[in-house]
Write an enzyme that holds these catalytic residues in place. Structure first.
Site, PDB file in Angstrom:
ATOM      1  CB  CYS B 167      -1.064  -0.161   1.197  1.00  8.06           C
ATOM      2  SG  CYS B 167      -2.195  -1.497   1.142  1.00  8.06           S
ATOM      3  CG  HIS B 304      -1.865   4.002   5.037  1.00 12.90           C
ATOM      4  ND1 HIS B 304      -1.939   4.254   3.829  1.00 12.90           N
ATOM      5  CD2 HIS B 304      -2.058   3.065   5.499  1.00 12.90           C
ATOM      6  CE1 HIS B 304      -1.783   2.902   3.482  1.00 12.90           C
ATOM      7  NE2 HIS B 304      -1.939   2.385   4.432  1.00 12.90           N
ATOM      8  CD  GLU B 315      -1.896   7.344   9.180  1.00 14.20           C
ATOM      9  OE1 GLU B 315      -2.952   6.831   9.075  1.00 14.20           O
ATOM     10  OE2 GLU B 315      -1.537   8.069   8.511  1.00 14.20           O
ATOM     11  CE  LYS B 336      -5.717   3.898   2.152  1.00 17.59           C
ATOM     12  NZ  LYS B 336      -4.896   5.105   2.397  1.00 17.59           N
ATOM     13  CG  HIS B 341      -6.393   0.614   1.272  1.00 16.10           C
ATOM     14  ND1 HIS B 341      -5.687   1.136   0.594  1.00 16.10           N
ATOM     15  CD2 HIS B 341      -5.781   0.030   2.398  1.00 16.10           C
ATOM     16  CE1 HIS B 341      -4.274   0.940   1.031  1.00 16.10           C
ATOM     17  NE2 HIS B 341      -4.542   0.211   2.286  1.00 16.10           N
ATOM     18  CG  PHE B 400       0.205  -5.998   4.444  1.00 22.26           C
ATOM     19  CD1 PHE B 400      -0.311  -5.115   5.542  1.00 22.26           C
ATOM     20  CD2 PHE B 400      -1.039  -6.705   4.022  1.00 22.26           C
ATOM     21  CE1 PHE B 400      -1.662  -5.106   6.198  1.00 22.26           C
ATOM     22  CE2 PHE B 400      -1.930  -6.886   4.418  1.00 22.26           C
ATOM     23  CZ  PHE B 400      -2.687  -6.084   5.636  1.00 22.26           C
TER      24      PHE B 400
END
Lengths: 94, 413
Positions: B167, B304, B315, B336, B341, B400
Protein backbone atom coordinates in the site's frame (compact mmCIF):
# COMPACT_ATOMS: atom_id res chain seq x y z
CA UNK A 1 -17.04 -9.97 -52.29
CA UNK A 2 -13.61 -10.90 -53.49
CA UNK A 3 -11.67 -11.57 -50.30
CA UNK A 4 -8.33 -13.04 -51.14
CA UNK A 5 -7.85 -12.84 -54.87
CA UNK A 6 -9.42 -13.41 -58.26
CA UNK A 7 -8.93 -17.14 -58.46
CA UNK A 8 -11.69 -18.22 -56.08
CA UNK A 9 -14.83 -19.99 -57.25
CA UNK A 10 -18.10 -18.75 -55.67
CA UNK A 11 -18.04 -21.73 -53.28
CA UNK A 12 -14.45 -20.93 -52.23
CA UNK A 13 -15.45 -17.30 -51.68
CA UNK A 14 -18.29 -18.35 -49.39
CA UNK A 15 -15.93 -20.47 -47.29
CA UNK A 16 -13.38 -17.68 -47.18
CA UNK A 17 -16.04 -15.25 -46.05
CA UNK A 18 -16.92 -17.44 -43.09
CA UNK A 19 -13.25 -17.90 -42.23
CA UNK A 20 -12.72 -14.15 -42.48
CA UNK A 21 -15.54 -13.48 -40.02
CA UNK A 22 -14.04 -15.90 -37.49
CA UNK A 23 -10.54 -14.58 -38.13
CA UNK A 24 -11.68 -11.00 -37.48
CA UNK A 25 -12.83 -12.08 -34.01
CA UNK A 26 -9.50 -13.76 -33.32
CA UNK A 27 -7.55 -10.70 -34.48
CA UNK A 28 -9.68 -8.34 -32.39
CA UNK A 29 -9.24 -10.47 -29.24
CA UNK A 30 -5.46 -10.58 -29.67
CA UNK A 31 -4.97 -6.94 -30.60
CA UNK A 32 -3.60 -4.10 -28.50
CA UNK A 33 -4.65 -1.33 -30.88
CA UNK A 34 -8.27 -0.54 -31.68
CA UNK A 35 -9.42 -0.72 -35.31
CA UNK A 36 -12.57 -0.88 -37.37
CA UNK A 37 -12.62 -4.66 -37.45
CA UNK A 38 -15.57 -4.80 -39.87
CA UNK A 39 -13.36 -3.05 -42.40
CA UNK A 40 -10.71 -5.79 -42.25
CA UNK A 41 -10.62 -7.64 -45.60
CA UNK A 42 -8.29 -10.04 -47.32
CA UNK A 43 -6.05 -7.28 -48.61
CA UNK A 44 -5.57 -5.74 -45.13
CA UNK A 45 -1.86 -5.86 -44.17
CA UNK A 46 -1.38 -7.60 -40.81
CA UNK A 47 1.18 -4.99 -39.80
CA UNK A 48 -1.42 -2.24 -40.20
CA UNK A 49 -3.43 -3.85 -37.39
CA UNK A 50 -0.58 -3.28 -34.94
CA UNK A 51 0.67 -6.87 -34.68
CA UNK A 52 4.37 -7.52 -34.41
CA UNK A 53 6.56 -10.61 -34.22
CA UNK A 54 5.48 -11.22 -30.60
CA UNK A 55 1.79 -10.45 -30.68
CA UNK A 56 1.29 -12.40 -33.93
CA UNK A 57 2.11 -15.48 -31.82
CA UNK A 58 -1.13 -14.94 -29.89
CA UNK A 59 -2.96 -14.79 -33.21
CA UNK A 60 -1.35 -18.09 -34.23
CA UNK A 61 -2.31 -19.63 -30.88
CA UNK A 62 -5.89 -18.34 -31.01
CA UNK A 63 -6.29 -19.34 -34.67
CA UNK A 64 -5.33 -22.89 -33.75
CA UNK A 65 -7.83 -22.81 -30.87
CA UNK A 66 -10.63 -21.39 -33.03
CA UNK A 67 -10.12 -23.61 -36.06
CA UNK A 68 -8.80 -26.71 -34.31
CA UNK A 69 -5.80 -27.05 -36.61
CA UNK A 70 -2.08 -26.59 -36.09
CA UNK A 71 -0.26 -24.16 -38.39
CA UNK A 72 3.47 -24.03 -39.03
CA UNK A 73 4.78 -20.86 -37.29
CA UNK A 74 7.38 -20.42 -40.06
CA UNK A 75 4.59 -20.16 -42.60
CA UNK A 76 2.50 -17.85 -40.40
CA UNK A 77 5.29 -15.31 -39.89
CA UNK A 78 5.71 -15.13 -43.67
CA UNK A 79 2.10 -13.99 -44.18
CA UNK A 80 1.69 -10.31 -44.95
CA UNK A 81 -2.06 -9.97 -45.34
CA UNK A 82 -5.19 -11.29 -43.70
CA UNK A 83 -6.00 -13.07 -46.98
CA UNK A 84 -2.72 -14.96 -46.81
CA UNK A 85 -3.66 -16.29 -43.36
CA UNK A 86 -7.02 -17.36 -44.75
CA UNK A 87 -5.28 -19.14 -47.62
CA UNK A 88 -3.03 -20.90 -45.13
CA UNK A 89 -6.02 -21.97 -43.08
CA UNK A 90 -7.74 -23.32 -46.15
CA UNK A 91 -4.63 -25.24 -47.19
CA UNK A 92 -4.66 -26.86 -43.75
CA UNK A 93 -8.28 -27.93 -43.96
CA UNK A 94 -10.18 -25.09 -42.28
CA UNK B 1 26.76 17.51 -8.06
CA UNK B 2 24.59 20.40 -9.14
CA UNK B 3 22.33 22.21 -6.69
CA UNK B 4 19.13 20.29 -5.83
CA UNK B 5 16.16 21.53 -7.82
CA UNK B 6 12.61 22.38 -6.77
CA UNK B 7 10.07 19.83 -8.00
CA UNK B 8 6.88 21.14 -9.56
CA UNK B 9 3.68 19.18 -10.12
CA UNK B 10 2.39 20.16 -13.55
CA UNK B 11 -0.11 17.44 -14.45
CA UNK B 12 -2.77 15.40 -12.66
CA UNK B 13 -4.93 12.46 -13.71
CA UNK B 14 -7.25 10.37 -11.55
CA UNK B 15 -9.93 7.70 -11.65
CA UNK B 16 -11.59 6.13 -8.63
CA UNK B 17 -15.04 5.56 -7.21
CA UNK B 18 -15.81 9.28 -6.78
CA UNK B 19 -14.53 10.67 -10.05
CA UNK B 20 -12.97 9.90 -13.39
CA UNK B 21 -11.13 13.16 -13.88
CA UNK B 22 -9.64 15.80 -11.61
CA UNK B 23 -12.70 18.05 -11.62
CA UNK B 24 -15.28 15.35 -10.80
CA UNK B 25 -12.91 14.02 -8.12
CA UNK B 26 -12.57 17.49 -6.61
CA UNK B 27 -16.32 18.10 -6.75
CA UNK B 28 -17.14 14.85 -4.94
CA UNK B 29 -14.57 15.55 -2.23
CA UNK B 30 -15.87 19.05 -1.54
CA UNK B 31 -19.49 17.86 -1.63
CA UNK B 32 -18.75 15.06 0.84
CA UNK B 33 -20.01 12.49 -1.67
CA UNK B 34 -18.59 9.00 -1.22
CA UNK B 35 -18.53 6.19 -3.78
CA UNK B 36 -18.54 2.92 -1.81
CA UNK B 37 -21.28 0.55 -3.02
CA UNK B 38 -22.19 -3.08 -3.62
CA UNK B 39 -19.78 -4.47 -6.23
CA UNK B 40 -21.28 -4.77 -9.73
CA UNK B 41 -18.31 -6.25 -11.58
CA UNK B 42 -17.75 -9.23 -9.28
CA UNK B 43 -19.94 -12.03 -7.91
CA UNK B 44 -19.28 -12.00 -4.16
CA UNK B 45 -22.12 -14.35 -3.18
CA UNK B 46 -19.65 -16.82 -1.63
CA UNK B 47 -17.69 -14.12 0.21
CA UNK B 48 -18.17 -12.45 3.58
CA UNK B 49 -17.90 -9.00 2.04
CA UNK B 50 -19.31 -7.67 -1.23
CA UNK B 51 -18.68 -3.93 -1.29
CA UNK B 52 -15.99 -1.68 -2.69
CA UNK B 53 -15.14 1.47 -4.58
CA UNK B 54 -15.56 0.82 -8.32
CA UNK B 55 -14.71 3.17 -11.16
CA UNK B 56 -17.75 4.17 -13.24
CA UNK B 57 -18.10 1.32 -15.81
CA UNK B 58 -18.04 3.32 -19.07
CA UNK B 59 -14.93 5.31 -18.22
CA UNK B 60 -12.16 2.87 -19.15
CA UNK B 61 -13.72 1.64 -22.44
CA UNK B 62 -14.38 5.22 -23.56
CA UNK B 63 -10.88 6.34 -22.57
CA UNK B 64 -9.23 3.45 -24.38
CA UNK B 65 -11.29 4.07 -27.49
CA UNK B 66 -10.13 7.69 -27.55
CA UNK B 67 -6.54 6.45 -27.27
CA UNK B 68 -7.18 3.79 -29.96
CA UNK B 69 -6.35 0.89 -27.67
CA UNK B 70 -7.93 -2.46 -26.92
CA UNK B 71 -8.35 -3.45 -23.25
CA UNK B 72 -5.37 -5.42 -21.91
CA UNK B 73 -5.69 -5.57 -18.12
CA UNK B 74 -7.77 -3.58 -15.64
CA UNK B 75 -4.82 -2.02 -13.80
CA UNK B 76 -2.88 -1.34 -17.00
CA UNK B 77 -5.96 0.19 -18.63
CA UNK B 78 -6.67 2.40 -15.61
CA UNK B 79 -3.03 3.49 -15.70
CA UNK B 80 -3.10 4.30 -19.41
CA UNK B 81 -6.26 6.42 -19.35
CA UNK B 82 -5.23 8.40 -16.26
CA UNK B 83 -1.70 8.85 -17.65
CA UNK B 84 -3.31 10.46 -20.70
CA UNK B 85 -5.15 12.88 -18.42
CA UNK B 86 -1.98 13.85 -16.54
CA UNK B 87 0.13 14.24 -19.69
CA UNK B 88 -2.57 16.36 -21.34
CA UNK B 89 -2.97 18.43 -18.17
CA UNK B 90 0.78 19.08 -18.24
CA UNK B 91 0.66 20.00 -21.91
CA UNK B 92 3.00 17.14 -22.87
CA UNK B 93 0.57 15.44 -25.27
CA UNK B 94 -2.39 16.69 -27.22
CA UNK B 95 -5.16 14.30 -28.21
CA UNK B 96 -4.91 10.82 -29.66
CA UNK B 97 -1.82 8.96 -30.93
CA UNK B 98 0.56 8.91 -32.71
CA UNK B 99 2.81 10.74 -30.25
CA UNK B 100 6.32 12.08 -30.68
CA UNK B 101 8.99 10.50 -28.43
CA UNK B 102 9.98 12.65 -25.44
CA UNK B 103 12.44 12.14 -22.57
CA UNK B 104 9.96 11.61 -19.74
CA UNK B 105 10.55 8.85 -17.15
CA UNK B 106 7.68 6.61 -15.99
CA UNK B 107 7.97 5.57 -12.33
CA UNK B 108 4.76 3.95 -11.09
CA UNK B 109 3.57 2.02 -8.07
CA UNK B 110 1.26 -0.97 -7.93
CA UNK B 111 0.49 -3.42 -5.16
CA UNK B 112 -0.78 -6.36 -7.17
CA UNK B 113 0.18 -5.46 -10.75
CA UNK B 114 -1.69 -7.06 -13.60
CA UNK B 115 -4.18 -8.80 -11.30
CA UNK B 116 -6.86 -9.44 -13.92
CA UNK B 117 -4.38 -11.02 -16.31
CA UNK B 118 -2.92 -13.15 -13.53
CA UNK B 119 -6.33 -14.43 -12.48
CA UNK B 120 -7.31 -15.20 -16.07
CA UNK B 121 -4.09 -17.10 -16.58
CA UNK B 122 -4.48 -19.07 -13.36
CA UNK B 123 -7.98 -20.08 -14.39
CA UNK B 124 -6.81 -21.19 -17.83
CA UNK B 125 -3.90 -23.11 -16.31
CA UNK B 126 -6.22 -24.86 -13.83
CA UNK B 127 -8.58 -25.83 -16.65
CA UNK B 128 -6.14 -26.77 -19.40
CA UNK B 129 -2.63 -26.96 -17.99
CA UNK B 130 0.29 -25.54 -19.98
CA UNK B 131 -1.81 -25.61 -23.14
CA UNK B 132 -3.94 -22.82 -21.61
CA UNK B 133 -1.06 -20.33 -21.49
CA UNK B 134 -1.08 -17.97 -24.48
CA UNK B 135 2.31 -16.98 -25.96
CA UNK B 136 2.10 -13.40 -24.68
CA UNK B 137 1.35 -14.45 -21.10
CA UNK B 138 4.76 -13.30 -19.86
CA UNK B 139 4.43 -9.64 -20.91
CA UNK B 140 0.78 -9.61 -19.86
CA UNK B 141 1.37 -10.67 -16.25
CA UNK B 142 4.75 -9.13 -15.47
CA UNK B 143 4.55 -6.59 -12.66
CA UNK B 144 5.97 -3.80 -14.79
CA UNK B 145 3.29 -4.24 -17.47
CA UNK B 146 1.82 -0.91 -16.29
CA UNK B 147 4.93 1.25 -16.62
CA UNK B 148 5.99 -0.52 -19.81
CA UNK B 149 2.54 -0.10 -21.34
CA UNK B 150 2.40 3.61 -20.47
CA UNK B 151 5.93 4.24 -21.74
CA UNK B 152 5.26 2.48 -25.05
CA UNK B 153 1.84 3.97 -25.67
CA UNK B 154 2.91 7.58 -25.04
CA UNK B 155 6.48 7.08 -26.32
CA UNK B 156 8.13 8.26 -23.10
CA UNK B 157 11.82 7.45 -23.37
CA UNK B 158 13.10 8.08 -19.83
CA UNK B 159 13.52 5.20 -17.37
CA UNK B 160 10.42 3.08 -16.83
CA UNK B 161 9.85 0.80 -13.86
CA UNK B 162 7.44 0.05 -11.07
CA UNK B 163 7.97 0.22 -7.35
CA UNK B 164 6.20 -2.53 -5.41
CA UNK B 165 5.69 -2.10 -1.68
CA UNK B 166 2.04 -3.03 -1.10
CA UNK B 167 0.00 0.00 0.00
CA UNK B 168 3.05 2.30 -0.02
CA UNK B 169 3.86 1.54 -3.67
CA UNK B 170 2.84 4.77 -5.35
CA UNK B 171 4.16 6.95 -2.52
CA UNK B 172 7.53 5.20 -2.79
CA UNK B 173 7.29 5.66 -6.58
CA UNK B 174 6.54 9.37 -6.18
CA UNK B 175 9.41 9.66 -3.70
CA UNK B 176 11.73 8.06 -6.22
CA UNK B 177 10.43 10.38 -8.94
CA UNK B 178 10.88 13.38 -6.63
CA UNK B 179 14.50 12.43 -5.97
CA UNK B 180 15.18 11.87 -9.68
CA UNK B 181 14.06 15.40 -10.51
CA UNK B 182 15.40 17.02 -7.31
CA UNK B 183 18.89 15.63 -7.89
CA UNK B 184 18.95 16.14 -11.65
CA UNK B 185 18.65 12.56 -12.93
CA UNK B 186 15.49 13.46 -14.86
CA UNK B 187 13.78 16.69 -15.86
CA UNK B 188 10.28 15.22 -16.12
CA UNK B 189 8.74 12.10 -14.60
CA UNK B 190 5.26 10.66 -14.97
CA UNK B 191 4.59 9.03 -11.60
CA UNK B 192 1.74 7.69 -9.48
CA UNK B 193 0.16 4.28 -9.49
CA UNK B 194 -2.68 1.97 -10.48
CA UNK B 195 -4.41 -1.07 -9.07
CA UNK B 196 -7.46 -2.96 -10.32
CA UNK B 197 -8.24 -6.20 -8.50
CA UNK B 198 -11.99 -6.79 -8.41
CA UNK B 199 -11.63 -10.37 -9.54
CA UNK B 200 -12.43 -13.59 -7.65
CA UNK B 201 -8.82 -14.35 -6.77
CA UNK B 202 -7.50 -11.02 -5.52
CA UNK B 203 -10.71 -9.85 -3.86
CA UNK B 204 -10.99 -13.37 -2.45
CA UNK B 205 -7.61 -13.31 -0.71
CA UNK B 206 -8.49 -9.99 0.92
CA UNK B 207 -11.89 -11.37 1.89
CA UNK B 208 -10.19 -14.26 3.66
CA UNK B 209 -7.62 -12.04 5.36
CA UNK B 210 -10.47 -10.73 7.49
CA UNK B 211 -9.53 -7.04 7.59
CA UNK B 212 -12.40 -5.75 5.47
CA UNK B 213 -15.44 -4.04 6.99
CA UNK B 214 -18.54 -6.22 7.30
CA UNK B 215 -20.81 -3.22 7.80
CA UNK B 216 -24.00 -4.00 5.82
CA UNK B 217 -24.42 -0.35 4.77
CA UNK B 218 -21.81 0.40 2.05
CA UNK B 219 -22.03 4.18 2.47
CA UNK B 220 -21.20 3.88 6.18
CA UNK B 221 -18.69 1.02 5.98
CA UNK B 222 -15.41 2.92 5.67
CA UNK B 223 -14.97 4.85 8.94
CA UNK B 224 -11.33 5.93 9.46
CA UNK B 225 -10.56 6.99 13.04
CA UNK B 226 -14.19 6.42 14.12
CA UNK B 227 -14.78 4.32 17.24
CA UNK B 228 -17.26 2.20 15.26
CA UNK B 229 -14.83 1.28 12.46
CA UNK B 230 -14.48 -2.42 11.69
CA UNK B 231 -12.04 -2.60 8.82
CA UNK B 232 -11.06 -1.29 5.41
CA UNK B 233 -13.04 -1.22 2.18
CA UNK B 234 -11.17 -1.93 -1.05
CA UNK B 235 -11.30 0.36 -4.06
CA UNK B 236 -9.85 0.26 -7.56
CA UNK B 237 -8.27 3.24 -9.23
CA UNK B 238 -5.28 5.12 -10.49
CA UNK B 239 -3.62 8.44 -9.84
CA UNK B 240 -1.01 9.98 -12.15
CA UNK B 241 1.14 13.06 -11.61
CA UNK B 242 3.74 14.83 -13.73
CA UNK B 243 6.76 15.98 -11.70
CA UNK B 244 9.26 18.26 -13.36
CA UNK B 245 11.95 20.70 -12.42
CA UNK B 246 10.51 24.05 -11.43
CA UNK B 247 12.81 25.84 -13.88
CA UNK B 248 11.72 23.72 -16.82
CA UNK B 249 8.06 24.10 -15.91
CA UNK B 250 8.41 27.87 -15.77
CA UNK B 251 10.47 28.03 -18.93
CA UNK B 252 7.83 26.27 -20.97
CA UNK B 253 4.97 28.19 -19.34
CA UNK B 254 3.40 25.14 -17.67
CA UNK B 255 0.77 25.59 -14.98
CA UNK B 256 2.43 24.65 -11.68
CA UNK B 257 -0.29 22.96 -9.65
CA UNK B 258 1.78 22.23 -6.58
CA UNK B 259 5.21 21.36 -5.27
CA UNK B 260 6.76 18.23 -3.84
CA UNK B 261 8.74 19.75 -1.02
CA UNK B 262 10.22 16.68 0.63
CA UNK B 263 10.16 12.92 1.04
CA UNK B 264 11.09 10.38 3.68
CA UNK B 265 10.93 6.61 3.92
CA UNK B 266 11.70 3.81 6.36
CA UNK B 267 11.03 0.19 7.18
CA UNK B 268 9.41 -1.08 10.39
CA UNK B 269 11.64 -4.18 10.28
CA UNK B 270 9.29 -5.78 12.79
CA UNK B 271 6.20 -7.56 11.42
CA UNK B 272 4.93 -8.38 7.93
CA UNK B 273 1.45 -6.91 8.54
CA UNK B 274 1.36 -5.14 11.93
CA UNK B 275 2.38 -1.49 11.70
CA UNK B 276 4.96 0.17 13.94
CA UNK B 277 4.54 3.73 15.22
CA UNK B 278 8.31 4.01 15.60
CA UNK B 279 8.93 3.02 11.99
CA UNK B 280 6.28 5.41 10.71
CA UNK B 281 7.71 8.26 12.79
CA UNK B 282 11.15 7.75 11.25
CA UNK B 283 9.68 8.29 7.75
CA UNK B 284 7.67 11.35 8.82
CA UNK B 285 10.70 12.99 10.47
CA UNK B 286 12.83 12.26 7.41
CA UNK B 287 10.21 13.82 5.13
CA UNK B 288 9.94 16.99 7.22
CA UNK B 289 13.74 17.28 7.43
CA UNK B 290 14.03 16.79 3.67
CA UNK B 291 11.43 19.51 3.12
CA UNK B 292 12.89 21.92 5.65
CA UNK B 293 9.38 22.19 7.07
CA UNK B 294 8.71 22.36 10.82
CA UNK B 295 5.69 20.53 12.28
CA UNK B 296 4.22 23.94 13.09
CA UNK B 297 4.30 24.80 9.36
CA UNK B 298 1.94 21.93 8.48
CA UNK B 299 -1.66 22.82 7.65
CA UNK B 300 -2.85 19.22 7.58
CA UNK B 301 -1.88 15.57 7.56
CA UNK B 302 -3.33 13.42 4.79
CA UNK B 303 -3.38 10.11 6.64
CA UNK B 304 -2.93 6.58 5.42
CA UNK B 305 -6.14 6.08 7.46
CA UNK B 306 -7.23 2.61 6.37
CA UNK B 307 -10.01 2.31 8.99
CA UNK B 308 -8.60 -0.95 10.33
CA UNK B 309 -8.52 -1.12 14.12
CA UNK B 310 -4.72 -1.40 14.22
CA UNK B 311 -3.73 1.19 11.60
CA UNK B 312 -5.63 4.18 12.87
CA UNK B 313 -4.45 3.88 16.48
CA UNK B 314 -0.86 3.28 15.40
CA UNK B 315 -0.87 6.17 12.90
CA UNK B 316 -2.35 8.50 15.52
CA UNK B 317 0.51 7.58 17.85
CA UNK B 318 3.16 8.23 15.22
CA UNK B 319 1.63 11.56 14.12
CA UNK B 320 1.42 12.69 17.74
CA UNK B 321 5.00 11.59 18.41
CA UNK B 322 6.37 13.55 15.43
CA UNK B 323 4.21 16.67 15.53
CA UNK B 324 3.88 17.04 19.30
CA UNK B 325 1.75 20.07 20.22
CA UNK B 326 1.63 21.07 16.54
CA UNK B 327 -0.68 18.09 15.96
CA UNK B 328 -3.48 20.29 17.33
CA UNK B 329 -2.96 22.70 14.42
CA UNK B 330 -2.71 20.11 11.65
CA UNK B 331 -6.07 18.39 11.17
CA UNK B 332 -6.01 14.85 9.80
CA UNK B 333 -7.79 13.99 6.53
CA UNK B 334 -8.72 10.39 5.71
CA UNK B 335 -9.71 10.24 2.04
CA UNK B 336 -10.27 6.47 1.94
CA UNK B 337 -13.67 7.15 3.52
CA UNK B 338 -14.70 8.34 0.00
CA UNK B 339 -13.30 5.74 -2.41
CA UNK B 340 -11.87 2.94 -0.29
CA UNK B 341 -8.37 1.60 -0.08
CA UNK B 342 -6.91 1.56 -3.56
CA UNK B 343 -3.81 -0.28 -2.30
CA UNK B 344 -0.78 0.62 -4.44
CA UNK B 345 -2.63 3.53 -6.06
CA UNK B 346 -3.74 5.05 -2.75
CA UNK B 347 -0.75 7.29 -2.15
CA UNK B 348 -1.07 8.85 -5.60
CA UNK B 349 -4.83 9.37 -5.51
CA UNK B 350 -4.68 10.82 -2.00
CA UNK B 351 -1.72 13.05 -2.89
CA UNK B 352 -3.88 14.48 -5.69
CA UNK B 353 -6.62 15.11 -3.10
CA UNK B 354 -4.04 16.83 -0.89
CA UNK B 355 -2.74 19.00 -3.76
CA UNK B 356 -6.30 20.01 -4.68
CA UNK B 357 -6.87 20.86 -1.01
CA UNK B 358 -3.81 23.11 -1.06
CA UNK B 359 -4.94 24.66 -4.37
CA UNK B 360 -8.37 25.59 -3.02
CA UNK B 361 -7.40 26.13 0.62
CA UNK B 362 -9.99 23.64 1.88
CA UNK B 363 -9.89 20.18 3.39
CA UNK B 364 -12.74 17.80 2.56
CA UNK B 365 -14.84 16.40 5.41
CA UNK B 366 -13.99 12.97 6.77
CA UNK B 367 -16.96 10.75 6.00
CA UNK B 368 -18.52 8.57 8.71
CA UNK B 369 -16.53 10.16 11.50
CA UNK B 370 -19.39 10.23 14.01
CA UNK B 371 -17.62 9.19 17.21
CA UNK B 372 -13.86 9.80 17.01
CA UNK B 373 -11.99 6.94 18.64
CA UNK B 374 -10.59 8.25 21.95
CA UNK B 375 -7.53 6.10 21.35
CA UNK B 376 -6.76 8.20 18.24
CA UNK B 377 -5.30 11.33 19.85
CA UNK B 378 -5.05 13.57 16.80
CA UNK B 379 -7.16 16.48 15.62
CA UNK B 380 -9.40 15.16 12.85
CA UNK B 381 -11.24 17.04 10.13
CA UNK B 382 -14.87 16.54 11.11
CA UNK B 383 -18.07 16.08 9.17
CA UNK B 384 -17.74 19.42 7.37
CA UNK B 385 -15.05 20.71 5.01
CA UNK B 386 -12.76 23.18 6.70
CA UNK B 387 -10.20 25.80 5.74
CA UNK B 388 -6.56 24.82 5.31
CA UNK B 389 -4.71 27.37 7.45
CA UNK B 390 -1.14 26.71 6.25
CA UNK B 391 -0.25 25.43 2.78
CA UNK B 392 1.96 22.42 3.58
CA UNK B 393 0.43 18.95 3.84
CA UNK B 394 2.17 15.76 4.96
CA UNK B 395 0.98 12.65 3.07
CA UNK B 396 1.47 9.29 4.81
CA UNK B 397 1.45 5.82 3.26
CA UNK B 398 2.22 2.56 5.06
CA UNK B 399 2.29 -0.92 3.62
CA UNK B 400 2.40 -4.59 4.48
CA UNK B 401 6.02 -5.62 4.62
CA UNK B 402 6.71 -2.63 6.87
CA UNK B 403 7.36 -0.05 4.15
CA UNK B 404 6.64 3.57 5.11
CA UNK B 405 6.67 6.50 2.67
CA UNK B 406 5.86 10.13 3.47
CA UNK B 407 5.67 13.14 1.14
CA UNK B 408 5.46 16.81 2.05
CA UNK B 409 3.40 18.72 -0.50
CA UNK B 410 3.12 22.46 -0.96
CA UNK B 411 1.48 25.11 -3.13
CA UNK B 412 2.14 25.88 -6.78
CA UNK B 413 2.06 29.25 -8.47
Amino acid sequence: MNLIGDSLSPMDAEGASEILARLRDVLRDSAVEEHDWDAVVGETPIESLGFDSLTILDVLYDVEEEFGIALDPKQVVKTRTVGEIIALLEQNGA
Amino acid sequence: MAEPRRVAVTGLGVACAIGTDVESFRTSLLAGRGGIAELRSLDTSEMKVGIGGEVEPDFVPAGLKRLRRRPTDRAVDLGIVTAAQALEDAGLIDGAPPYEPQPVAVILGTAVGAAESNTTLQQRFAERGVRGLRPTSVPRVMDNAISGGVSIHFRLTGANYVVISACTSSTNAMGTAYRMVHHGYADTVLTGGADGFFDPFYYGVWNNLGVMSKNPDPARACRPFDAGRDGCVLGEGAGMLVFESWERARARGARIRGEVVGYGESSDASHITSPSAEGQAVAMRAALASAGVEPSDLGAVNAHGTATLANDVCESESIRAVLGAAAERAPVSANKSYFGHTLGASGAIESIAALLGIEQGRLPANLNLENPDPECQVRLVGGDAEALERPFVMKNSFGFGGSNGVLVLGPGE
